[in-house]
Design a protein around this motif. Sequence first.
Motif, PDB file in Angstrom:
ATOM      1  N   GLY A  18       0.818  -1.211   0.000  1.00  0.00           N
ATOM      2  CA  GLY A  18       0.000   0.000   0.000  1.00  0.00           C
ATOM      3  C   GLY A  18       0.846   1.254   0.000  1.00  0.00           C
ATOM      4  N   SER A  19       1.910   1.283   0.790  1.00  0.00           N
ATOM      5  CA  SER A  19       2.739   2.471   0.845  1.00  0.00           C
ATOM      6  C   SER A  19       3.616   2.598  -0.396  1.00  0.00           C
ATOM      7  N   ALA A  20       3.942   1.479  -1.032  1.00  0.00           N
ATOM      8  CA  ALA A  20       4.796   1.526  -2.213  1.00  0.00           C
ATOM      9  C   ALA A  20       4.063   2.097  -3.416  1.00  0.00           C
ATOM     10  N   SER A  21       2.729   2.072  -3.415  1.00  0.00           N
ATOM     11  CA  SER A  21       1.999   2.523  -4.585  1.00  0.00           C
ATOM     12  C   SER A  21       1.690   4.022  -4.546  1.00  0.00           C
ATOM     13  N   ALA A  22       1.999   4.704  -3.458  1.00  0.00           N
ATOM     14  CA  ALA A  22       1.706   6.131  -3.343  1.00  0.00           C
ATOM     15  C   ALA A  22       2.815   6.964  -3.986  1.00  0.00           C
ATOM     16  N   GLU A  23       2.414   7.932  -4.787  1.00  0.00           N
ATOM     17  CA  GLU A  23       3.357   8.842  -5.455  1.00  0.00           C
ATOM     18  C   GLU A  23       3.078  10.262  -5.000  1.00  0.00           C
ATOM     19  N   LYS A  24       4.134  10.999  -4.698  1.00  0.00           N
ATOM     20  CA  LYS A  24       4.037  12.430  -4.409  1.00  0.00           C
ATOM     21  C   LYS A  24       4.466  13.168  -5.668  1.00  0.00           C
ATOM     22  N   ASP A  51      -2.393   7.456  -5.676  1.00  0.00           N
ATOM     23  CA  ASP A  51      -2.377   6.073  -5.216  1.00  0.00           C
ATOM     24  C   ASP A  51      -2.625   5.183  -6.431  1.00  0.00           C
ATOM     25  N   ALA A  52      -1.600   4.499  -6.882  1.00  0.00           N
ATOM     26  CA  ALA A  52      -1.697   3.668  -8.094  1.00  0.00           C
ATOM     27  C   ALA A  52      -2.660   2.499  -7.908  1.00  0.00           C
ATOM     28  N   ALA A  53      -2.777   1.978  -6.696  1.00  0.00           N
ATOM     29  CA  ALA A  53      -3.660   0.830  -6.463  1.00  0.00           C
ATOM     30  C   ALA A  53      -5.125   1.192  -6.700  1.00  0.00           C
ATOM     31  N   SER A  54      -5.531   2.364  -6.232  1.00  0.00           N
ATOM     32  CA  SER A  54      -6.924   2.808  -6.384  1.00  0.00           C
ATOM     33  C   SER A  54      -7.104   3.783  -7.543  1.00  0.00           C
ATOM     34  N   LYS A  55      -5.984   4.237  -8.118  1.00  0.00           N
ATOM     35  CA  LYS A  55      -5.968   5.256  -9.181  1.00  0.00           C
ATOM     36  C   LYS A  55      -6.559   6.588  -8.707  1.00  0.00           C
ATOM     37  N   LYS A  56      -6.462   6.846  -7.407  1.00  0.00           N
ATOM     38  CA  LYS A  56      -6.991   8.087  -6.844  1.00  0.00           C
ATOM     39  C   LYS A  56      -5.914   9.161  -6.809  1.00  0.00           C
ATOM     40  N   LEU A  57      -6.238  10.299  -7.409  1.00  0.00           N
ATOM     41  CA  LEU A  57      -5.385  11.482  -7.379  1.00  0.00           C
ATOM     42  C   LEU A  57      -6.020  12.486  -6.432  1.00  0.00           C
ATOM     43  N   SER A  58      -5.251  12.947  -5.450  1.00  0.00           N
ATOM     44  CA  SER A  58      -5.707  13.977  -4.512  1.00  0.00           C
ATOM     45  C   SER A  58      -4.811  15.185  -4.679  1.00  0.00           C
ATOM     46  N   TRP A  59      -5.376  16.374  -4.502  1.00  0.00           N
ATOM     47  CA  TRP A  59      -4.590  17.584  -4.713  1.00  0.00           C
ATOM     48  C   TRP A  59      -4.955  18.694  -3.742  1.00  0.00           C
ATOM     49  N   LYS A  60      -3.980  19.599  -3.592  1.00  0.00           N
ATOM     50  CA  LYS A  60      -4.168  20.876  -2.917  1.00  0.00           C
ATOM     51  C   LYS A  60      -3.470  21.897  -3.805  1.00  0.00           C
ATOM     52  N   ASN A 127      -7.607  36.392 -18.375  1.00  0.00           N
ATOM     53  CA  ASN A 127      -6.819  35.374 -19.094  1.00  0.00           C
ATOM     54  C   ASN A 127      -7.638  34.081 -19.182  1.00  0.00           C
ATOM     55  N   PRO A 128      -8.658  34.075 -20.042  1.00  0.00           N
ATOM     56  CA  PRO A 128      -9.557  32.916 -20.098  1.00  0.00           C
ATOM     57  C   PRO A 128      -8.878  31.632 -20.584  1.00  0.00           C
ATOM     58  N   GLY A 129      -7.780  31.756 -21.304  1.00  0.00           N
ATOM     59  CA  GLY A 129      -7.035  30.580 -21.744  1.00  0.00           C
ATOM     60  C   GLY A 129      -6.102  30.041 -20.672  1.00  0.00           C
ATOM     61  N   GLY A 130      -5.946  30.793 -19.596  1.00  0.00           N
ATOM     62  CA  GLY A 130      -5.077  30.414 -18.494  1.00  0.00           C
ATOM     63  C   GLY A 130      -4.162  31.554 -18.112  1.00  0.00           C
ATOM     64  N   GLU A 131      -4.051  31.823 -16.816  1.00  0.00           N
ATOM     65  CA  GLU A 131      -3.183  32.898 -16.329  1.00  0.00           C
ATOM     66  C   GLU A 131      -1.873  32.362 -15.773  1.00  0.00           C
ATOM     67  N   ILE A 132      -1.957  31.259 -15.035  1.00  0.00           N
ATOM     68  CA  ILE A 132      -0.743  30.612 -14.537  1.00  0.00           C
ATOM     69  C   ILE A 132      -0.859  29.109 -14.786  1.00  0.00           C
ATOM     70  N   ARG A 133       0.290  28.499 -14.979  1.00  0.00           N
ATOM     71  CA  ARG A 133       0.320  27.089 -15.365  1.00  0.00           C
ATOM     72  C   ARG A 133       1.566  26.439 -14.783  1.00  0.00           C
ATOM     73  N   GLY A 134       1.474  25.135 -14.533  1.00  0.00           N
ATOM     74  CA  GLY A 134       2.632  24.375 -14.085  1.00  0.00           C
ATOM     75  C   GLY A 134       2.526  22.921 -14.455  1.00  0.00           C
ATOM     76  N   GLN A 135       3.616  22.369 -14.976  1.00  0.00           N
ATOM     77  CA  GLN A 135       3.676  20.963 -15.363  1.00  0.00           C
ATOM     78  C   GLN A 135       3.788  20.086 -14.123  1.00  0.00           C
ATOM     79  N   VAL A 136       3.050  18.994 -14.084  1.00  0.00           N
ATOM     80  CA  VAL A 136       3.104  18.065 -12.956  1.00  0.00           C
ATOM     81  C   VAL A 136       4.359  17.201 -13.101  1.00  0.00           C
ATOM     82  N   THR A 137       5.158  17.159 -12.040  1.00  0.00           N
ATOM     83  CA  THR A 137       6.401  16.376 -12.033  1.00  0.00           C
ATOM     84  C   THR A 137       6.483  15.561 -10.747  1.00  0.00           C
ATOM     85  N   LYS A 138       7.346  14.545 -10.776  1.00  0.00           N
ATOM     86  CA  LYS A 138       7.566  13.714  -9.593  1.00  0.00           C
ATOM     87  C   LYS A 138       8.518  14.413  -8.642  1.00  0.00           C
TER      88      LYS A 138
END
Length: 138
Positions: A18-24, A51-60, A127-138
Amino acid sequence: MNKIVIAMSVLGAVAFAGSASAEKLKATLDAKSEVPATTSSGTGTADLDYDAASKKLSWKVTYSGLSGPATAAHFHGPAEPGKNAGVAIPIPGAATSPAEGSATLTDAQAADLLGGKLYVNIHTAANPGGEIRGQVTK
């Protein structure tokens, strides 16, 4: 005695799996990452747990300094930095910072997430097309 040892071994293996499947993951949001870039002084961060096991993505997602209230926020993809893509996952409640939530990903979305092909985009009226942006990385 053997049953206890086996049970403890199984429980230990389950806990480890369970802990091995979690990605930050993380995204750092700014105006220069937008395509095309904006002149906003806004900045932000997205702290993600997957969490790769449940495929759940959580964010803040936390942001400040935008030209006005956020009108929407999304994960977009698949796209590399410098490229635009459509909405992949909405981020509800992004009118206020921080925005927190979660979603269950499809196999394709999970592959894009872990492959660095999703980005977080905060939109405003100016900025309806987006004002700020960031690529998701490990």
